[in-house]
Design a protein around this motif. Sequence first.
Motif, PDB file in Angstrom:
ATOM      1  N   LEU A  57       1.083  -1.115  -0.016  1.00 61.63           N
ATOM      2  CA  LEU A  57      -0.109  -0.025   0.165  1.00 61.63           C
ATOM      3  C   LEU A  57       0.756   1.302  -0.073  1.00 61.63           C
ATOM      4  N   PRO A  58       0.619   2.015  -0.975  1.00 60.22           N
ATOM      5  CA  PRO A  58       1.072   3.572  -0.141  1.00 60.22           C
ATOM      6  C   PRO A  58       1.815   4.066   1.134  1.00 60.22           C
ATOM      7  N   ASP A  59       2.503   4.874   1.036  1.00 64.48           N
ATOM      8  CA  ASP A  59       2.560   5.958   2.560  1.00 64.48           C
ATOM      9  C   ASP A  59       1.643   6.038   2.889  1.00 64.48           C
ATOM     10  N   ARG A  60       1.296   6.211   4.021  1.00 67.51           N
ATOM     11  CA  ARG A  60       0.145   6.623   4.234  1.00 67.51           C
ATOM     12  C   ARG A  60      -0.268   6.251   6.107  1.00 67.51           C
ATOM     13  N   LYS A  61      -1.240   7.153   6.529  1.00 72.53           N
ATOM     14  CA  LYS A  61      -1.840   7.216   7.933  1.00 72.53           C
ATOM     15  C   LYS A  61      -2.939   6.001   7.363  1.00 72.53           C
ATOM     16  N   TYR A  62      -3.332   4.820   7.722  1.00 70.96           N
ATOM     17  CA  TYR A  62      -4.652   3.612   7.867  1.00 70.96           C
ATOM     18  C   TYR A  62      -4.523   3.354   9.456  1.00 70.96           C
ATOM     19  N   ILE A  63      -3.987   3.472  10.279  1.00 67.72           N
ATOM     20  CA  ILE A  63      -4.692   3.529  11.421  1.00 67.72           C
ATOM     21  C   ILE A  63      -6.172   4.851  11.566  1.00 67.72           C
ATOM     22  N   PRO A  64      -7.702   4.492  11.959  1.00 67.92           N
ATOM     23  CA  PRO A  64      -8.311   5.296  12.567  1.00 67.92           C
ATOM     24  C   PRO A  64      -7.531   6.213  13.701  1.00 67.92           C
TER      25      PRO A  64
END
Length: 165
Positions: free
Chosen positions: A105-112
């Motif tokens: 996955l792209p380098d992003r924040k995926y934790i709500p």
Amino acid sequence: MSKVDKLIKNVYKELECSEYIIDHSNTVYKRTKDITKYYNNVDKDLIKAGAKLHDVGRTVTNGIKHAYIGADLLRDLDVDEKICKITERHIGAGISAKEAKDLGLPDRKYIPKTLEEKIVAHADNLVHGVKFVDIDFVIKKWTKKGMSQESIDRLIKLDNELMNR
């Protein structure tokens, strides 16, 4: 028709969302009400939009990438970034940076992070197709799918946090 309902209707039309995506998302929205009853300080319009738009990326793929793809589709339609973040972060109880990298996955924040993000993500966990399920069902399903213990622990922690247990 409210501003939120118009937005949802327009996005569904623009992205040509299937009946299944719409039905599932309506069920997730109904499920959010089981969680929001514990809170007075939530943005219910944001939760409604987030729940009803969280799976728009499934118009492109049913894989795990649907979350960030859906968020990007919404961004392309100039949808409020708060709704885009709900869509991007709704997978499971979130995806750690290491898991995201391993999944390509792209380098992003995926934790709500926000309460609204957490509520939509967990409501989605507690829906299987268009049916309400409980946390034990989800744990069994994730275990059978070979989900990591880290993911299952995050799920349980989120459930405890949100469901007043």
